[in-house]
Design an enzyme around this catalytic site. Structure first.
Site, PDB file in Angstrom:
ATOM      1  N   LYS A 202      49.290-120.147  37.417  1.00  0.00           N
ATOM      2  CA  LYS A 202      49.518-120.138  36.085  1.00  0.00           C
ATOM      3  C   LYS A 202      48.394-119.972  35.446  1.00  0.00           C
ATOM      4  CE  LYS A 202      51.540-123.067  33.056  1.00  0.00           C
ATOM      5  NZ  LYS A 202      52.287-124.654  33.112  1.00  0.00           N
ATOM      6  N   LYS A 255      52.299-116.010  36.878  1.00  0.00           N
ATOM      7  CA  LYS A 255      53.077-116.634  35.887  1.00  0.00           C
ATOM      8  C   LYS A 255      51.977-116.243  34.720  1.00  0.00           C
ATOM      9  CE  LYS A 255      54.627-120.416  32.519  1.00  0.00           C
ATOM     10  NZ  LYS A 255      54.817-121.837  32.806  1.00  0.00           N
TER      11      LYS A 255
HETATM   12  C1  PBG Z   1      55.318-126.976  31.093  1.00  0.00           C
HETATM   13  C2  PBG Z   1      55.766-125.005  31.493  1.00  0.00           C
HETATM   14  C3  PBG Z   1      55.478-124.842  30.463  1.00  0.00           C
HETATM   15  C4  PBG Z   1      55.941-122.862  30.844  1.00  0.00           C
HETATM   16  C5  PBG Z   1      56.799-123.714  32.070  1.00  0.00           C
HETATM   17  N1  PBG Z   1      56.289-125.209  32.779  1.00  0.00           N
HETATM   18  C6  PBG Z   1      54.417-124.134  29.609  1.00  0.00           C
HETATM   19  C7  PBG Z   1      52.846-124.783  29.597  1.00  0.00           C
HETATM   20  O1  PBG Z   1      52.696-124.935  30.541  1.00  0.00           O
HETATM   21  O2  PBG Z   1      52.024-124.875  28.380  1.00  0.00           O
HETATM   22  C8  PBG Z   1      55.725-121.910  29.892  1.00  0.00           C
HETATM   23  C9  PBG Z   1      56.871-120.896  30.117  1.00  0.00           C
HETATM   24  C10 PBG Z   1      57.185-120.638  29.096  1.00  0.00           C
HETATM   25  O3  PBG Z   1      56.365-119.728  28.507  1.00  0.00           O
HETATM   26  O4  PBG Z   1      58.735-119.863  29.017  1.00  0.00           O
HETATM   27  N2  PBG Z   1      53.576-127.193  32.203  1.00  0.00           N
END
Ligand code: PBG
Length: 330
Positions: A202, A255
């Site tokens: 991520k 992601k």
């Molecule tokens: C929580 C999380 C996030 C997203 C999914 N889980 C935000 C982040 O990490 O700031 C992003 C999902 C999206 O942008 O559709 N940590």
């Protein structure tokens, strides 16, 4: 005459033979989208009768738990078989208490959703950022996100989701060791059958902007680059994926999706686990905004993006387009 022409032409392959009609194209198509490829994210908020539109994500809403029944029926009729739940707590605090509260918003939503649709898989996002007053994904000590102190709270959150009936827990915090910590906690609590989908690679991405507006989770100081990955690092992403598999993740995720297709393809080569990709809020918002301006054919562009994600190697795609794409592709 004919012989003469053939002699002049170099030999080459006529790819266009199989592109000549839609029937032929469909017969040789390598990648197909199906409604069962998609996981639909849902934002759940306390209250009754609420369906609040999210400005930067046209077509997406913050829903109160009583709205989930209708949502489940619609998804089932479209053939979409999985949702991913995010919660907006009643109150935030330093340690994100509502994330692991038995009567927290996600815990309530899991119960409501499973009652309405036992046949639709409920995935839950396991993270603290929506629940903490500082907006970080872990506990903050001395101005820093404390990795090891966060693990216990993340594990408690995963256990409480699983107890409420979640089919799959999906940690998105990017603390080191959280998959191992969550696996151990689930097993110790008699939840050995609950699978983990790890947000393994991520990235600290600008494409999460609309999501943070949706759930009000922007960090109040600093940013997430101390725990989410540097977008420049591909080798490290593969190491993260491998590590999460070793720690016991049943499924792995890359992601965002479209800017990281190279890693999705590499992960597909390397990993034996099912692979998910998250087409994030910014990827969705870009398509919606361009479509609203008449600059893109939305249906064609969205299906092209989703097809690329699947072609690169995703078995599952988390996407805000799940419903529309199921309609278009189904
Ligand atoms: C929580 C999380 C996030 C997203 C999914 N889980 C935000 C982040 O990490 O700031 C992003 C999902 C999206 O942008 O559709 N940590």
């Amino acid at each position: 005459m004919v012989i003469e022409r053939e002699l002049l032409l170099p030999s080459f392959r006529r790819f266009r033979r199989l592109r000549r009609t839609e029937t032929l194209r469909a017969l040789v198509r390598e990648t197909r989208l199906e409604p069962t490829d998609f996981i639909y994210p849902l934002f759940v908020t306390h209250g009754k009768g609420l369906r609040e539109p999210i400005g930067s994500m046209p077509g997406q809403f913050r829903l109160s738990p009583d709205q989930l029944m209708a949502e489940a029926h619609e998804l089932r009729s479209l053939g979409v078989r999985a949702v991913l739940l995010f919660g907006l707590p009643a109150a935030k605090d330093e340690v994100g208490s509502e994330a692991y509260a038995d009567d927290g918003i996600v815990q309530q939503a899991i119960t409501a959703f499973k009652d309405a649709a036992p046949d639709i898989a409920v995935f839950t996002d396991v993270c603290l950022c929506e629940y903490t007053s500082h907006g970080h994904c872990g506990v903050v000590h001395g101005g820093e996100v404390d990795n090891d102190a966060s693990l216990e709270l993340l594990a408690r959150t995963a256990v409480s989701h699983a107890r409420a009936g979640a089919d799959v827990v999906a940690p998105s915090d990017m603390m080191d060791g959280r998959v191992a910590a969550i696996r151990a906690a689930l097993d110790a609590e008699g939840l050995a059958t609950t699978p983990i989908l790890a947000y393994a690679a991520k990235f600290a991405s600008a494409f999460y902007g609309p999501f943070r507006e949706a759930v009000d989770s922007a960090p109040q100081f600093g940013d997430r680059r101390g725990y989410q990955m540097d977008p420049a690092n591909g080798r490290e992403a593969l190491a993260e994926l491998m590590e999460d598999a070793l720690e016991g993740a049943d499924m792995l995720m890359v992601k965002p999706a479209l800017p990281y297709l190279d890693l999705l393809a590499a992960a597909r080569e390397m990993a034996d686990r099912p692979l998910a990709a998250y087409q994030v809020s910014g990827e969705y918002a870009m398509l919606k905004a361009a479509a609203a301006n008449g600059w893109l054919d939305e249906r064609a562009a969205a299906l092209e993006a989703l097809t690329s994600i699947k072609r690169a190697g995703a078995d599952l795609i988390i996407t805000y387009y799940a419903k529309e794409a199921a309609r278009w592709a189904g």
